[in-house]
Design a protein around this motif. Structure first.
Motif, short mmCIF file in Angstrom:
data_model
loop_
_atom_site.label_atom_id
_atom_site.label_comp_id
_atom_site.label_asym_id
_atom_site.label_seq_id
_atom_site.Cartn_x
_atom_site.Cartn_y
_atom_site.Cartn_z
N SER A 50 0.71 -1.35 0.01
CA SER A 50 0.01 -0.04 0.04
C SER A 50 0.60 1.30 0.04
CB SER A 50 -1.15 0.08 1.34
OG SER A 50 -1.84 -1.04 1.10
N PHE A 51 2.04 1.13 -0.22
CA PHE A 51 2.82 2.36 -0.39
C PHE A 51 3.13 3.07 -1.53
CE2 PHE A 51 4.15 0.09 3.49
CZ PHE A 51 4.17 1.21 4.46
N PRO A 52 3.06 4.34 -1.80
CA PRO A 52 3.50 5.04 -3.08
C PRO A 52 4.99 4.68 -3.50
CG PRO A 52 3.60 6.52 -1.25
CD PRO A 52 3.10 5.40 -0.63
N ALA A 53 4.98 4.59 -4.74
CA ALA A 53 6.50 4.60 -5.29
C ALA A 53 7.41 5.62 -4.68
CB ALA A 53 6.33 4.86 -6.86
N ALA A 54 8.58 4.82 -4.30
CA ALA A 54 9.76 5.66 -3.35
C ALA A 54 10.02 6.98 -3.94
CB ALA A 54 10.78 4.96 -3.05
N ASP A 104 -4.97 -3.55 -0.93
CA ASP A 104 -4.31 -3.67 -2.29
C ASP A 104 -3.67 -5.06 -2.71
OD1 ASP A 104 -4.61 -0.53 -2.68
OD2 ASP A 104 -3.35 -0.54 -0.98
N GLY A 105 -4.13 -6.08 -2.04
CA GLY A 105 -3.56 -7.29 -2.28
C GLY A 105 -4.45 -8.03 -2.91
N ARG A 106 -4.38 -9.32 -2.90
CA ARG A 106 -5.01 -10.58 -3.49
C ARG A 106 -6.25 -11.06 -2.76
NH1 ARG A 106 -3.15 -14.56 -7.25
NH2 ARG A 106 -1.13 -13.38 -7.53
N GLY A 107 -7.30 -11.30 -3.55
CA GLY A 107 -8.50 -11.84 -2.87
C GLY A 107 -8.19 -13.59 -2.82
N GLU A 108 -9.08 -14.05 -2.26
CA GLU A 108 -9.14 -15.55 -2.01
C GLU A 108 -10.62 -16.00 -2.39
OE1 GLU A 108 -8.71 -17.09 1.93
OE2 GLU A 108 -9.11 -15.17 2.67
N PRO A 109 -10.97 -17.22 -2.59
CA PRO A 109 -12.09 -17.84 -2.63
C PRO A 109 -12.86 -17.97 -1.36
CG PRO A 109 -10.46 -19.36 -3.45
CD PRO A 109 -9.87 -18.41 -2.94
N ILE A 214 0.04 -4.13 -6.96
CA ILE A 214 1.29 -3.57 -6.85
C ILE A 214 2.18 -3.54 -8.21
CG2 ILE A 214 1.77 -3.91 -4.38
CD1 ILE A 214 3.36 -6.49 -5.54
N GLY A 215 2.77 -2.29 -8.64
CA GLY A 215 3.38 -2.49 -9.71
C GLY A 215 2.64 -2.34 -11.28
N VAL A 216 1.26 -2.13 -11.21
CA VAL A 216 0.63 -2.37 -12.35
C VAL A 216 1.24 -1.05 -13.15
CG1 VAL A 216 -1.07 -3.62 -11.64
CG2 VAL A 216 -1.36 -0.99 -11.46
N GLY A 217 1.53 0.13 -12.70
CA GLY A 217 1.93 1.36 -13.57
C GLY A 217 3.21 0.89 -14.18
N LEU A 218 4.15 0.16 -13.57
CA LEU A 218 5.36 -0.15 -14.10
C LEU A 218 5.18 -1.21 -15.12
CD1 LEU A 218 7.22 -0.48 -10.85
CD2 LEU A 218 7.62 1.11 -12.69
N LEU A 219 4.09 -2.17 -15.09
CA LEU A 219 3.68 -3.10 -16.21
C LEU A 219 3.10 -2.49 -17.40
CD1 LEU A 219 2.23 -5.91 -14.10
CD2 LEU A 219 4.44 -6.01 -14.97
N GLU A 220 2.41 -1.31 -17.10
CA GLU A 220 1.92 -0.59 -18.01
C GLU A 220 2.92 0.17 -18.92
OE1 GLU A 220 -2.34 1.84 -18.38
OE2 GLU A 220 -0.74 2.81 -17.19
N ALA A 221 4.19 0.32 -18.37
CA ALA A 221 5.29 1.01 -18.87
C ALA A 221 6.27 0.29 -19.60
CB ALA A 221 5.82 2.14 -17.88
N ILE A 222 5.86 -1.04 -19.50
CA ILE A 222 6.96 -1.88 -20.52
C ILE A 222 6.52 -1.74 -21.74
CG2 ILE A 222 7.45 -4.21 -20.82
CD1 ILE A 222 6.78 -4.95 -18.16
N ALA A 223 7.52 -1.41 -22.61
CA ALA A 223 7.45 -1.38 -23.95
C ALA A 223 6.62 -2.47 -24.88
CB ALA A 223 8.77 -0.91 -24.81
N GLU A 224 5.78 -2.04 -25.75
CA GLU A 224 4.82 -3.11 -26.45
C GLU A 224 6.12 -4.04 -27.06
OE1 GLU A 224 2.05 -3.38 -30.10
OE2 GLU A 224 1.41 -2.22 -28.38
N ALA A 225 7.07 -3.33 -27.87
CA ALA A 225 8.21 -4.22 -28.71
C ALA A 225 8.72 -5.24 -27.54
CB ALA A 225 9.24 -3.05 -29.03
#
Length: 482
Positions: A50-54, A104-109, A214-225
């Motif tokens: 739950s922390f912002p990027a450092a 901001d974590g994972r759900g469970e059944p 966590i980190g979804v903004g970084l995944l979005e910033a990976i180049a499509e190439a």
């Protein structure tokens, strides 16, 4: 409160790694602890996700806090006296984003069972996607005509819930090569107390657990190439691993894009994911998702009042205005991945070598350097140019019949799933109190998740089945260090 280390101590730690204190040991991750580059935070415990990027600025941290408020706090039914949070439903599965992504974590059944072995616990963090054969106008799944594209088990006053999901488990037993037995839980789903009559006879459904954010903004910033390069390299290499990208409709940009999010890479951007979740999971309309999800057969849903929150801020007819919506997207985009732990542990290093030897790193690609995301106004420039270690290729893979849901989603077929990132896996228990993994939470830990692998990953699974217990333990400890 979480256990944390100061940024000064963190910098000193990374400095030691940079000077080569691990040079004598095999270290495929040259940055050691900093899985998110300079965005990484050094945190464990309940709030680790739950922390912002450092490396955010003070102004960005303020925006992060505002977005956090609207992500976590409950929306209420209309009409209401509140000035900013009315419009819940008419159908919904949660009252807030944080209702599914707890901390901001994972759900469970669901885990509460009746005497017949079926759960009656509300399926908040377990979403059931629905469709019938065919495609919509953009090539996506064709909605079930009465219940829409997802099954909602809750409703506001005066509106019937769509019903409830039933769940039981069958046991699947096996043995490792050394004779050690194991038992897996195979979920069996059903629908009960249907509010609007039977489901379509050709209905297809797919269970989806809410993943950590966590980190979804970084995944979005990976180049499509880079992602397409993953597919090209796998296609050219010998062996069964042949990942493919998904191409999906992105409402905020109004075009087809490379899918990155969702269990089948069926969403391209955080903005689309957020708008779709507000609309489908909470019943909150926004600019690119302006209509409630009521179908023609759901007369009570169609007659329910809408919220006025968006109109109070210049977005007439909508329940969340652009600024608030954008702040929620920014919040998610700038959630930091926590640092790796135990990076010098010999068992972790042994597990890292085994992970690579079993070809796990082919799909769970360790590293990228980020670029700028598709919507600069919805993220921070601090996320660009970072060496990150998410452990995913963001491609679709045939995972075999054991994991198949039989439901297509844009270019994904009924046996394909996106490789999920592995960062944060070892902290799920700290944050959410469980270790449930895979798309529907059936696996009760890392080793069970591996044992469910099939299809393109069958060879890797077989290698793990042949490992002695010490090596299996090392492999799990490495994944849990991420």
């Amino acid at each position: 409160m979480p256990a944390t280390r100061s940024l000064r101590a963190a910098a000193a730690s990374i400095g030691l790694l940079a000077l080569g204190t691990l040079a004598a040991a095999p270290q495929p991750d040259p940055l050691g602890e900093k899985v998110g580059g300079e965005t990484t935070v050094f945190a464990t415990g309940r709030n680790a996700f739950s922390f912002p990027a450092a490396n955010l600025t003070d102004a960005e941290r303020t925006r992060f806090t505002i977005g956090n408020s609207f992500f976590r706090r409950n929306w209420v039914e209309a009409p209401a006296s509140t000035q900013a949070r009315d419009g819940l439903g008419p159908h919904f599965i949660a009252r807030s984003c944080g209702g599914c992504h707890v901390q901001d974590g994972r759900g469970e059944p669901p885990a509460i069972f009746n005497r017949l072995g079926e759960t009656k616990d509300p399926t908040v963090a377990l979403l059931m996607r629905l469709s019938i054969p065919g495609t919509d106008a953009h090539g996506g799944p064709k909605h079930e005509p009465v219940y829409g594209d997802q099954f909602n088990n809750a409703a506001v006053q005066g509106v019937k819930p769509e019903g409830r999901v039933t769940l039981r488990y069958d046991t699947v037993k096996g043995r490792f090569a050394d004779g050690t037995p194991y038992a897996l839980q195979k979920p069996v789903y059903g629908f009960a107390d249907l509010g609007y009559g039977p489901l379509h006879p050709d209905v297809m459904f797919s269970p989806r657990i809410a993943p950590q954010v966590i980190g979804v903004g970084l995944l979005e910033a990976i180049a499509e190439a880079d992602i397409l390069e993953n597919a090209a390299a796998q296609a050219a290499a010998p062996g069964p691993i042949k990942g493919v990208p998904n191409r999906v409709w992105d409402a905020p940009s109004g075009r087809m894009m490379l899918g990155r999010f969702g269990w089948k890479a069926n969403v391209a951007t955080i903005a689309h994911q957020t708008g779709g979740a507000f609309q489908g999971d909470i019943g909150i309309t926004s600019r690119h998702f302006p209509h409630e999800t009521c179908t023609p057969a759901q007369k009570d849903c169609l007659a329910a009042p809408s919220g006025k929150s968006g109109g109070k801020n210049g977005a007439e007819g909508l329940e969340i205005d652009d600024k608030t919506f954008n702040d929620v997207v920014f919040y998610q985009a700038t959630l930091a991945p926590p640092a790796r732990r135990n990076v010098k542990d010999p068992q972790v290093l042994r597990g890292q070598a085994l992970f690579s030897a079993a070809q796990c790193a082919t799909c769970h690609r360790p590293s990228y350097v980020t670029q700028q995301g598709p919507f600069p106004e919805l993220t921070s420039p601090a996320l660009s140019g970072q060496r990150i270690h998410p452990y995913t290729d963001l491609l679709l893979h045939d995972m075999g019949e054991r994991l198949a849901d039989g439901r297509p989603d844009f270019g994904a077929n009924g046996r394909q799933w996106k490789t999920p990132p592995l960062w944060g896996t070892g902290l799920i228990k700290d944050v959410n109190g469980h270790t449930r993994l895979l798309h529907d939470g059936r696996a009760r830990g890392v080793l069970e998740a591996i044992l469910w692998h099939g299809g393109e990953a069958e060879d890797a699974r077989n290698q793990v089945l042949k490992m002695k217990k010490a090596d299996r333990d090392a492999l799990v400890k490495f994944v849990e260090s991420l």
